[in-house]
Design an enzyme around this catalytic site. Structure first.
Site, mmCIF file in Angstrom:
data_model
loop_
_atom_site.group_PDB
_atom_site.id
_atom_site.type_symbol
_atom_site.label_atom_id
_atom_site.label_comp_id
_atom_site.label_asym_id
_atom_site.label_seq_id
_atom_site.Cartn_x
_atom_site.Cartn_y
_atom_site.Cartn_z
ATOM 1 C CD1 TRP A 187 -56.139 -36.411 15.608
ATOM 2 C CD2 TRP A 187 -56.286 -35.294 13.676
ATOM 3 N NE1 TRP A 187 -56.301 -35.067 15.895
ATOM 4 C CE2 TRP A 187 -56.392 -34.370 14.746
ATOM 5 C CE3 TRP A 187 -56.361 -34.820 12.363
ATOM 6 C CZ2 TRP A 187 -56.564 -32.994 14.525
ATOM 7 C CZ3 TRP A 187 -56.538 -33.465 12.141
ATOM 8 C CH2 TRP A 187 -56.634 -32.562 13.219
ATOM 9 C CD GLU A 226 -52.416 -38.312 15.370
ATOM 10 O OE1 GLU A 226 -52.901 -38.501 14.238
ATOM 11 O OE2 GLU A 226 -51.471 -37.534 15.582
ATOM 12 C CE LYS A 228 -54.225 -31.038 17.455
ATOM 13 N NZ LYS A 228 -54.011 -30.746 16.039
ATOM 14 C CG ASP A 259 -48.527 -36.018 16.751
ATOM 15 O OD1 ASP A 259 -47.667 -35.294 17.292
ATOM 16 O OD2 ASP A 259 -48.938 -35.818 15.593
ATOM 17 C CG HIS A 262 -51.130 -34.735 19.140
ATOM 18 N ND1 HIS A 262 -52.024 -35.398 18.346
ATOM 19 C CD2 HIS A 262 -50.603 -33.768 18.362
ATOM 20 C CE1 HIS A 262 -52.022 -34.871 17.130
ATOM 21 N NE2 HIS A 262 -51.161 -33.880 17.125
ATOM 22 C CG HIS A 286 -48.391 -39.294 13.723
ATOM 23 N ND1 HIS A 286 -49.533 -38.601 13.409
ATOM 24 C CD2 HIS A 286 -48.369 -40.381 12.913
ATOM 25 C CE1 HIS A 286 -50.175 -39.256 12.457
ATOM 26 N NE2 HIS A 286 -49.497 -40.342 12.146
ATOM 27 C CG ASP A 294 -49.914 -30.392 17.661
ATOM 28 O OD1 ASP A 294 -48.861 -30.939 17.290
ATOM 29 O OD2 ASP A 294 -51.033 -30.645 17.191
ATOM 30 C CG ASP A 296 -47.745 -30.478 13.564
ATOM 31 O OD1 ASP A 296 -47.560 -31.686 13.740
ATOM 32 O OD2 ASP A 296 -48.825 -29.912 13.827
ATOM 33 C CG ASP A 326 -48.190 -35.383 11.949
ATOM 34 O OD1 ASP A 326 -48.125 -34.573 11.010
ATOM 35 O OD2 ASP A 326 -49.197 -35.521 12.672
HETATM 36 C C1 RNT Z 1 -53.113 -33.436 13.759
HETATM 37 C C2 RNT Z 1 -52.605 -34.835 13.781
HETATM 38 C C3 RNT Z 1 -52.677 -35.566 12.489
HETATM 39 C C4 RNT Z 1 -52.320 -34.700 11.309
HETATM 40 C C5 RNT Z 1 -52.208 -35.442 10.010
HETATM 41 C C6 RNT Z 1 -52.225 -34.517 8.838
HETATM 42 O O1 RNT Z 1 -52.806 -32.750 14.876
HETATM 43 O O2 RNT Z 1 -51.291 -34.851 14.261
HETATM 44 O O3 RNT Z 1 -51.910 -36.700 12.548
HETATM 45 O O4 RNT Z 1 -51.136 -33.995 11.511
HETATM 46 O O5 RNT Z 1 -53.151 -36.415 9.952
HETATM 47 ZN ZN ZN Z 2 -50.199 -36.693 14.121
#
Ligand code: RNT
Ligand code: ZN
Length: 419
Positions: A187, A226, A228, A259, A262, A286, A294, A296, A326
């Site tokens: 990513w 990955e 985003k 993810d 994302h 993820h 996003d 997290d 994640d």
């Molecule tokens: C970032 C991505 C990625 C990170 C990690 C730390 O938006 O989701 O996967 O969170 O690699």
């Molecule tokens: Zn991620």
């Protein structure tokens, strides 16, 4: 009645309720036992890592909060993960980022990393019966800027190409060592804060960089890419968008990482599973929780997570989907964050395994859509939680909220003492 007896009794009743709608609870439990979740290392320390310079911040991702007890060294990360493992059933994986290498206090730049920096992790993981996954790290470095692999500046681009090639070579060594493929995720944050008139150009550069990076074939690692939607301070344009990686993954047979944070908030990630399964070799997840963006946040048992798990089960695709987490919430107890997130993910999959799919599909085939909707609704309140408690009981981990005092104890004895 003791708690154990209560759980056993409830389980027996649940088993009968499920049998009545054609669900084999024992099979569901077996499947849950097999579900291996890749625990991301970065919730332990807010994505800082162990380079001598430390994560320089920026580059599109950001942990927020300053709850005490962040892991400050490799030993503390290991101890925290070992603690987490005592509160979750099943056998799992561990997802390392390149910045978490054991650099022995030396300044090892990202284009210098080697498998030897990760042997300590490999040995520890073997001892703990964990398999390791890996990630190249493009963020938090003086050369990160807004563009890494998509940078028109050859010097910077080559630096990141070298880093990513080395990450793949390290993943190969890890995979060999553990006799199980190491899943490597790529990513990068590359993008623009404001409008660009060169959307195509950066994507062309990224495509070339990826071709170069993937030129070597490996047997003991698997590549994931990955996408985003946007990063902080890179809101207007992301080079590695979903369309970009979906196209690249389909063309070059690379695994696309989904993810769950994302995508646009009303977009269903669950719906993507069945399409990716047709056109890409496998899927990496993820599992995260976006709150308005996003963000997290720690994964919870919400409709999005349940639907994602259900779609994987409905497609009978567990052997083609890698489940990783994640999230990085620095505002609450970090060990507790993991336990909540892993348990929520397991509960979501358990609900998937317990779906009365045969009956639902029969209704659908007959055009009985009222019946389909009714059973979908009723299935939500079938006693899945009794099955979950039984899973915890038989895995010798805390039942229900009993893990709260256990996590508090570790905080009192360990993490609260870290300054
Ligand atoms: C970032 C991505 C990625 C990170 C990690 C730390 O938006 O989701 O996967 O969170 O690699
Ligand atoms: Zn991620």
């Amino acid at each position: 009645m003791s708690k154990t007896e209560l759980v056993q009794k409830s389980f027996e009743i649940a088993k009968e309720r499920y049998a009545a709608v054609g669900v084999d609870v024992e099979a569901a439990l077996k499947n849950l036992q097999k579900l291996s979740i890749s625990l991301h290392c970065w919730q332990t320390d807010d994505v800082v890592g162990f380079e001598t310079l430390g994560n320089q911040g920026g580059s599109g991702i950001q942990a927020t909060g300053n709850y005490p007890g962040r892991a400050r060294n490799i030993g503390e990360v290991k101890a925290d993960i070992e603690e987490v493992l005592t509160h979750i059933g099943g056998t799992h994986r561990f997802n390392l980022h390149a910045i978490y290498g054991d650099f022995g206090g030396k300044s090892v730049d990202r284009d210098q990393i080697e498998a030897s920096h990760f042997t300590g992790w490999m040995e520890w993981a073997k001892e703990k019966n964990l398999k390791i996954d890996f990630n190249s790290s493009s963020f938090g470095h003086p050369k990160s800027g807004d563009l890494t692999l998509a940078n028109p500046d050859k010097g910077i681009r080559d630096f990141w190409i070298e880093h990513t090639k080395r990450s793949r070579a390290i993943s190969e060594e890890i995979g060999k060592f553990q006799n199980d493929p190491c899943i490597m995720n790529l990513w990068i944050h590359d993008g623009m804060k404001d409008l660009t008139v060169n959307r195509l150009k950066y994507r062309q550069i990224l495509e070339q960089s990826l071709d170069d990076i993937f030129a070597t074939d490996y047997k003991n690692m698997k590549d994931c890419i990955e996408s985003k939607l946007f990063g902080i301070a890179l809101e207007s344009y992301t080079v590695g968008s979903h369309d970009f990686y979906l196209g690249y993954g389909a063309k070059k047979q690379k695994i696309v990482t989904l993810d769950t944070g994302h995508f646009h908030l009303t977009e269903s990630v669950a719906d993507k599973i069945s399409s990716l399964l047709l056109f890409t070799p496998e899927i990496m997840l993820h599992v995260s929780r976006p709150v308005r963006w996003d963000s997290d946040h720690v994964v919870t048992l919400n409709e999005d997570t349940i639907e994602l798990a259900r779609e994987i089960v409905r497609a009978d695709a567990l052997d083609r989907v890698h489940v990783g987490l994640d999230f990085f919430d620095a505002s609450i107890n970090r060990i507790g964050a993991y336990v909540i997130g892993v348990r929520a993910t397991q509960k979501a999959f358990l609900q998937g395994f317990l779906e009365p799919l045969t009956q639902l599909r029969e209704y659908e085939a007959n055009g009985q859509y009222f019946e389909r909707l009714a059973l979908l609704e009723e299935a939500k309140s079938l006693p899945w939680n009794a099955v979950w408690d039984y899973f915890c009981l038989t895995n010798n981990v805390e039942i229900g909220e009993d893990f709260i005092p256990a996590v508090q104890k570790y905080e009192k004895n360990v993490t609260s003492k870290r300054s």
